[in-house]
Design a protein around this motif. Structure first.
Motif, short mmCIF file in Angstrom:
data_model
loop_
_atom_site.label_atom_id
_atom_site.label_comp_id
_atom_site.label_asym_id
_atom_site.label_seq_id
_atom_site.Cartn_x
_atom_site.Cartn_y
_atom_site.Cartn_z
N TRP A 88 -18.12 52.20 22.32
CA TRP A 88 -18.22 50.73 21.62
C TRP A 88 -17.88 50.90 20.21
O TRP A 88 -17.02 49.92 19.51
N VAL A 89 -18.87 51.85 19.51
CA VAL A 89 -18.81 51.68 17.91
C VAL A 89 -17.29 52.23 17.53
O VAL A 89 -16.89 51.55 16.51
N PRO A 90 -16.59 53.40 17.91
CA PRO A 90 -15.24 53.83 17.54
C PRO A 90 -14.32 52.55 17.47
O PRO A 90 -13.28 52.63 16.63
N THR A 91 -14.28 51.75 18.54
CA THR A 91 -13.20 50.55 18.65
C THR A 91 -13.69 49.26 18.55
O THR A 91 -12.91 48.46 18.68
N SER A 92 -14.92 48.97 18.09
CA SER A 92 -15.30 47.69 18.10
C SER A 92 -15.08 46.98 16.61
O SER A 92 -14.92 45.52 16.90
N GLY A 93 -14.59 47.59 15.67
CA GLY A 93 -14.35 46.95 14.44
C GLY A 93 -15.52 46.62 13.57
O GLY A 93 -15.42 45.94 12.59
N TYR A 94 -16.88 47.09 14.04
CA TYR A 94 -18.09 46.75 13.41
C TYR A 94 -18.59 48.10 12.89
O TYR A 94 -18.25 49.05 13.52
N GLU A 95 -19.45 47.79 11.82
CA GLU A 95 -20.14 48.97 11.39
C GLU A 95 -21.62 48.92 11.70
O GLU A 95 -21.93 47.91 11.98
N LEU A 96 -22.31 50.20 11.78
CA LEU A 96 -23.73 50.10 12.25
C LEU A 96 -24.50 49.80 10.86
O LEU A 96 -24.47 50.41 9.93
N ALA A 97 -25.36 48.51 11.00
CA ALA A 97 -26.10 48.25 9.72
C ALA A 97 -27.43 49.22 9.51
O ALA A 97 -27.82 50.07 10.36
N ASN A 98 -27.75 49.36 8.46
CA ASN A 98 -28.91 50.43 8.11
C ASN A 98 -30.26 49.91 8.54
O ASN A 98 -31.17 49.76 7.66
N LEU A 99 -30.41 49.59 9.66
CA LEU A 99 -31.50 49.11 10.41
C LEU A 99 -31.76 49.79 11.93
O LEU A 99 -30.90 50.39 12.24
N MET B 179 -10.08 53.62 5.52
CA MET B 179 -10.32 54.71 6.15
C MET B 179 -11.14 54.38 7.54
O MET B 179 -11.85 53.94 7.54
N ASP B 180 -10.44 55.14 8.81
CA ASP B 180 -11.14 54.57 9.87
C ASP B 180 -12.34 55.24 10.31
O ASP B 180 -12.63 56.42 9.79
N TRP B 181 -12.90 55.00 11.46
CA TRP B 181 -14.23 55.51 11.62
C TRP B 181 -13.92 57.08 12.23
O TRP B 181 -14.73 58.25 11.73
N LEU B 182 -12.70 57.55 12.85
CA LEU B 182 -12.57 58.94 13.16
C LEU B 182 -12.45 59.82 11.88
O LEU B 182 -13.06 60.77 11.62
N GLU B 183 -11.67 59.20 11.01
CA GLU B 183 -11.64 60.31 9.66
C GLU B 183 -12.94 60.27 8.95
O GLU B 183 -13.03 61.27 8.41
N ARG B 184 -13.64 59.23 8.95
CA ARG B 184 -14.86 59.33 8.15
C ARG B 184 -15.89 60.28 8.87
O ARG B 184 -16.53 61.13 8.20
N MET B 185 -15.86 60.45 10.19
CA MET B 185 -16.94 61.41 10.91
C MET B 185 -16.15 62.82 10.81
O MET B 185 -16.92 63.64 10.45
N ASN B 186 -14.86 62.92 10.54
CA ASN B 186 -14.40 64.35 10.63
C ASN B 186 -14.80 64.70 8.99
O ASN B 186 -14.46 65.88 8.91
N ARG B 187 -14.88 63.88 8.15
CA ARG B 187 -15.16 64.16 6.60
C ARG B 187 -16.55 64.62 6.45
O ARG B 187 -16.79 65.51 5.80
#
Length: 280
Positions: free
Chosen positions: A246-257, A1-9
């Motif tokens: 950057w975040v939507p296309t980077s291939g990285y997730e943001l850590a919980n920090l 599931m990509d970033w866009l789909e998760r945000m729309n969920r």
């Protein structure tokens, strides 16, 4: 599931629970996103805080119900999270410009705030410089925290640093810093959200330095676990483009920090950088 789909969920979850309690922790889980970053990412994308978006959507629904049902105003107020008819009336009037009772009049003018849907438009007008840093030990940061309203952060934080310079706190941090350099994160630091997770309306901005010595009596300590960081020059520009570009296309997730603003000493290039915790 990509970033866009998760945000729309996450937006789906909000719509499905407008008449229930919406927990931000649960919302971040639905989006598979760090609690630290979800609210700030949301406000960067939508242009308002998460709580304000939810408030407007609820008051839009409430206006529809006032016009289409015979429910008491108090019942509608409670349904959408207000403890009294008075608090509901004030919030309703702020958005719609009229009282809830007037909304039932034929021809009453109301405002419908539409549901948001996230889409990505990649312009590619300007590249974003960044590098990846790995810090494999716990960061111990010493300093003090200040409460900051999220919506006013870009105005408030420079004022905090200005006040710190005037009262000698910045110099105190400078005297403590660089005593035992052990990584590239050596400078005056602004930790954006030192509590368990950033709140929607406000967060704690912790001003300090990485320091292994004895903690001064008038300072506090926070620790950040070993982690990987995406590092961007120019803090102001990086904040503006981080979540949107950057975040939507980077291939990285943001850590919980929390993110860290790092302000370096004289002659250092760049003068400041934004450190963003990430996981592949």
């Amino acid at each position: 599931m990509d970033w866009l789909e998760r945000m729309n969920r996450a937006l789906d979850y909000i719509e499905e629970n407008l008449d229930e309690e919406i927990e931000y922790k649960k919302l971040a889980q639905v989006a598979s996103c760090s609690e630290y970053h979800f609210s700030r990412m949301f406000s960067s994308l939508v242009g308002m805080t998460l709580s304000e978006y939810i408030r407007r959507r609820r008051l839009t629904r409430a206006a529809f119900e006032l016009q289409k049902s015979d429910l008491r105003i108090l019942d509608i107020a409670v349904k959408y999270g207000y403890e009294s008819a008075d608090s509901f009336s004030r919030a309703f009037q702020k958005i719609h410009g009229i009282k809830p009772s007037e909304a039932r009049n034929k021809g009453a003018s109301l405002k419908a705030f539409p549901r948001t849907t996230f889409q990505i438009s990649i312009k590619g007008e300007k590249e974003m410089d960044y590098r990846i840093e790995h810090i494999d030990y716990e960061l111990r940061i010493v300093g003090n925290g200040k409460s900051v309203k999220t919506a006013k952060a870009f105005k408030t934080i420079p004022k905090l640093w200005s006040a710190a310079k005037k009262d000698g706190f910045t110099q105190q941090l400078i005297d403590m810093s660089w005593e035992n350099p052990k990584c590239t994160l050596e400078g005056i630091l602004g930790v954006c959200g030192s509590e368990a997770a950033i709140k929607d309306e406000e967060f704690t901005y912790f001003m300090g330095v990485r320091y292994d010595g004895e903690v001064p009596a008038d300072m506090e300590t926070i620790t950040i676990s070993p982690s990987t960081w995406a590092v961007f020059p120019n803090i102001v520009e990086a904040w503006k483009r981080l979540y949107v570009e950057w975040v939507p296309t980077s291939g990285y997730e943001l850590a919980n920090l929390p993110c860290i603003e790092c302000y370096y000493g004289p002659k250092h290039k760049p003068r400041h950088e934004l450190w963003v915790p990430v996981i592949p």
